[in-house]
Each structure stands twice: as C-alpha cells, then as structure tokens.
Design a protein around this motif. Structure first.
Motif, PDB file in Angstrom:
ATOM      1  N   GLU A 226     -18.374   5.061   0.616  1.00 46.42           N
ATOM      2  CA  GLU A 226     -19.164   5.595   1.728  1.00 46.42           C
ATOM      3  C   GLU A 226     -18.564   5.119   3.041  1.00 46.42           C
ATOM      4  N   LEU A 227     -18.293   6.070   3.938  1.00 44.25           N
ATOM      5  CA  LEU A 227     -17.677   5.762   5.226  1.00 44.25           C
ATOM      6  C   LEU A 227     -18.441   6.495   6.319  1.00 44.25           C
ATOM      7  N   LEU A 241      -6.992  10.017   5.355  1.00 43.10           N
ATOM      8  CA  LEU A 241      -8.017   9.644   4.380  1.00 43.10           C
ATOM      9  C   LEU A 241      -7.662  10.037   2.947  1.00 43.10           C
ATOM     10  N   VAL A 242      -6.521  10.674   2.758  1.00 39.86           N
ATOM     11  CA  VAL A 242      -6.220  11.211   1.423  1.00 39.86           C
ATOM     12  C   VAL A 242      -6.072  10.126   0.357  1.00 39.86           C
ATOM     13  N   CYS A 243      -5.847   8.898   0.780  1.00 43.78           N
ATOM     14  CA  CYS A 243      -5.724   7.800  -0.189  1.00 43.78           C
ATOM     15  C   CYS A 243      -7.075   7.284  -0.665  1.00 43.78           C
ATOM     16  N   LEU A 244      -8.128   7.670   0.039  1.00 46.02           N
ATOM     17  CA  LEU A 244      -9.467   7.161  -0.296  1.00 46.02           C
ATOM     18  C   LEU A 244     -10.095   8.049  -1.370  1.00 46.02           C
ATOM     19  N   GLU A 246     -11.918   7.511  -3.871  1.00 45.17           N
ATOM     20  CA  GLU A 246     -13.241   7.194  -4.410  1.00 45.17           C
ATOM     21  C   GLU A 246     -14.366   7.620  -3.472  1.00 45.17           C
ATOM     22  N   LEU A 247     -14.032   8.190  -2.306  1.00 47.22           N
ATOM     23  CA  LEU A 247     -15.048   8.557  -1.322  1.00 47.22           C
ATOM     24  C   LEU A 247     -16.062   9.534  -1.892  1.00 47.22           C
ATOM     25  N   VAL A 248     -17.344   9.222  -1.631  1.00 52.68           N
ATOM     26  CA  VAL A 248     -18.444  10.088  -2.028  1.00 52.68           C
ATOM     27  C   VAL A 248     -19.138  10.662  -0.789  1.00 52.68           C
ATOM     28  N   LYS A 249     -19.284   9.814   0.241  1.00 56.41           N
ATOM     29  CA  LYS A 249     -19.941  10.234   1.480  1.00 56.41           C
ATOM     30  C   LYS A 249     -19.030   9.935   2.672  1.00 56.41           C
ATOM     31  N   LEU A 270     -15.879  13.470  -3.409  1.00 50.84           N
ATOM     32  CA  LEU A 270     -16.546  13.670  -2.123  1.00 50.84           C
ATOM     33  C   LEU A 270     -17.521  14.837  -2.198  1.00 50.84           C
ATOM     34  N   HIS A 271     -18.813  14.562  -1.915  1.00 55.36           N
ATOM     35  CA  HIS A 271     -19.795  15.641  -1.962  1.00 55.36           C
ATOM     36  C   HIS A 271     -20.705  15.696  -0.743  1.00 55.36           C
TER      37      HIS A 271
END
Length: 308
Positions: A226-227, A241-244, A246-249, A270-271
C-alpha cells in the motif's frame, strides 16, 4: 485468579469495566492489579470503559515499569489491530494525560493509544529503545520525528491525526519499519529518497504531507503493498513503480507523477488506483477530448457526404 494463572494469563491483565486510574487523586485505584504479579505483568490492555490519567502510572512500582512490555487501549468493537482504521472518540476520551508518564517504562514494546486524549511530546519516548509498535493516531501528541531516530527496532509507526512534525530523514535508519503512517501531518517534510533503504516497508502513507522527490526513488521498496502519496510534491513517472510487484493499493492523487496508466498493468495485484489530479489523468482527459472531437468531425463530414 488461579484458573487464569493456570491458563497462562499471569503475565497479562485486561481492564474493561472498572476505572484503571483514579481521576481525582491520580493514584492507582485497583491495587490488586499491581500486586497480582508484582514485576511479572508484561501486558496491560485497557478496555473501552477504562478511565483515568496516565500521570498516575508514574507512581507505580519500579518492578512494573521495568517489566511492562505492552500498553494498549482497545477500542470497543475492534477485534484486531488494523493500521489504517481511524477512530474518532471526540465526545468520549477515556484516557488522558501526558506521554511523560511513560518515560520510565523502558521495557515497552507495544504502545497503542490511538483515539485517546493523550498529549505531550514524543520526545518523552526517546529512551524506549525496545519499542516495536507505536500508534498515537488521532491524539494531541506533538514533537519532532527526530525524537524517534534512536528507536531502531520500530516496526510500526502510526502518527496519522496527531500534531507531530519533522523531517523524513530522521526515520531513514529505522530499517525494521514495516508500516509507516504519517498521512495528514502537514509539517512533515523531506525527500522520499531518504526512505529508500527501508526495504521492509509494506505500508507507506505520506498523503497530505510536504514530502517531495522522485517516485522512482522508492523502487527498492519491493515489499510495498500500500502506497499513499496523494497531495504531496512527489513527481516522476509511473515507470518508476514497475518493480513494486506486490502493490495492492496506490494513491497518487494531486501529485506531479506522469506517464501512461498502462504501465501499471504489469502490477498483477494492484486493484485500487487513484490518479486524479495528476498529469496522467490530464493527458487521458486531453486524449479523450481529442477522440471525441475526431468522432464529431467524422459524423459531421460523414453526414454531408451521405447527403450529397
């Protein structure tokens, strides 16, 4: 009490329906609590009906202050610790007083007092080197982030809704940090690059602070789920941000981050995304307007040709 001891509760005490601290005399009211296992109480959880002032804890025994590892205010209906939940108990603050009363509790690992009327400076906590989690959101606590720079075992730092200020670089050496929530602290400043070494972070909330810098400087925080950077001066390109993975938010609303939204398509988890008020959204609006104009022209000339 013997059944409780046998069940393993001899080092925990939960106060729910009785006053914990006497408000008028500022002394500990139920002496039984403190004499139960002198020097062995490691966790004190205050239920939503507990009342009193922290100042009374300054008079407790040295055995208790040396052994207490967790002090938690448990909100009514809160079944588990949620780092993003906000609680507004403006009409009923069960606990009040200054953080200074806790300065001698050097064994504290978890200090979770969100939504209370606690005040004072976080400088009072600067010698609590065992702290793993500090949650003072929605309180009147003040002070500078630099007071926490020496608490190098912190894993959760949640100050959203407090009056704390300071520079982000004060937190740059807190390597164990997994959750950093400073959203809404308008006097928190600094370049986000100083957080690039905090690779254990899974939650980073700097929304509505004066944080700035290139978003690509966060690309090493590959555990982020979450960021939240909305309303900051952070800039750069979504490519950063393409390396992140695990991002969901992701909330970048009202920042200067640009690029193509399609870049985020590589982030499978990411959703939830907010890009309102960014160059990304502006470019999309311009493209949509241009496409609409082209369609209108096609319709106009297409109709004219048909009539001829």
């Amino acid at each position: 009490l013997e059944p409780l001891r046998q069940a393993g509760f001899e080092r925990t005490w939960i106060v729910t329906g009785i006053p914990l601290l006497a408000e008028e005399s500022a002394t500990l009211l139920p002496n039984l609590v403190w004499s139960l296992s002198a020097g062995q109480i490691t966790k004190l959880e205050l239920g939503s009906k507990a009342r009193g002032v922290l100042g009374a804890m300054e008079s407790c025994s040295s055995e208790l202050s040396a052994g207490l590892q967790e002090l938690t205010y448990r909100h009514l209906g809160l079944d588990e610790y949620d780092p993003l939940s906000l609680f507004d108990h403006s009409e009923d603050y069960p606990l009040l007083g200054s953080l200074h009363a806790l300065a001698r509790f050097t064994a504290l690992r978890y200090l979770l007092l969100s939504g209370t009327k606690i005040e004072g400076s976080i400088a009072s906590l600067s010698n609590l080197f065992e702290l793993r989690a500090l949650d003072l959101r929605n309180t009147r606590v003040t002070g500078d982030l630099k007071s926490l720079s020496g608490i190098t075992r912190l894993e959760r730092l949640i100050l959203k809704g407090s009056l704390v200020q300071g520079a982000l670089h004060s937190l740059g050496d807190l390597d164990p940090l997994r959750e950093l929530v400073l959203g809404g602290l308008s006097e928190v400043t600094g370049d986000v690059v100083v957080l690039s070494s905090l690779t254990a972070l899974t939650l980073l909330d700097l929304a509505s602070t004066k944080a700035e810098g290139e978003i690509s400087s966060l690309q090493l925080l590959v555990r982020l789920k979450e960021l939240f950077l909305a309303g900051t001066k952070v800039s750069g390109n979504l490519d950063g941000l393409v390396c992140l993975t695990e991002l969901v938010k992701l909330d970048l609303g009202d920042t200067e981050v640009g690029g193509a939204r399609s870049t985020l398509g590589e982030l499978a988890h990411l959703h939830e995304v907010n890009l309102e008020g960014t160059p990304v959204a502006a470019a999309e609006e311009q493209a949509a307007a241009a496409e609409a104009a082209a369609v209108a022209l096609d319709d106009l000339f297409g109709t004219s040709d048909a009539e001829e």
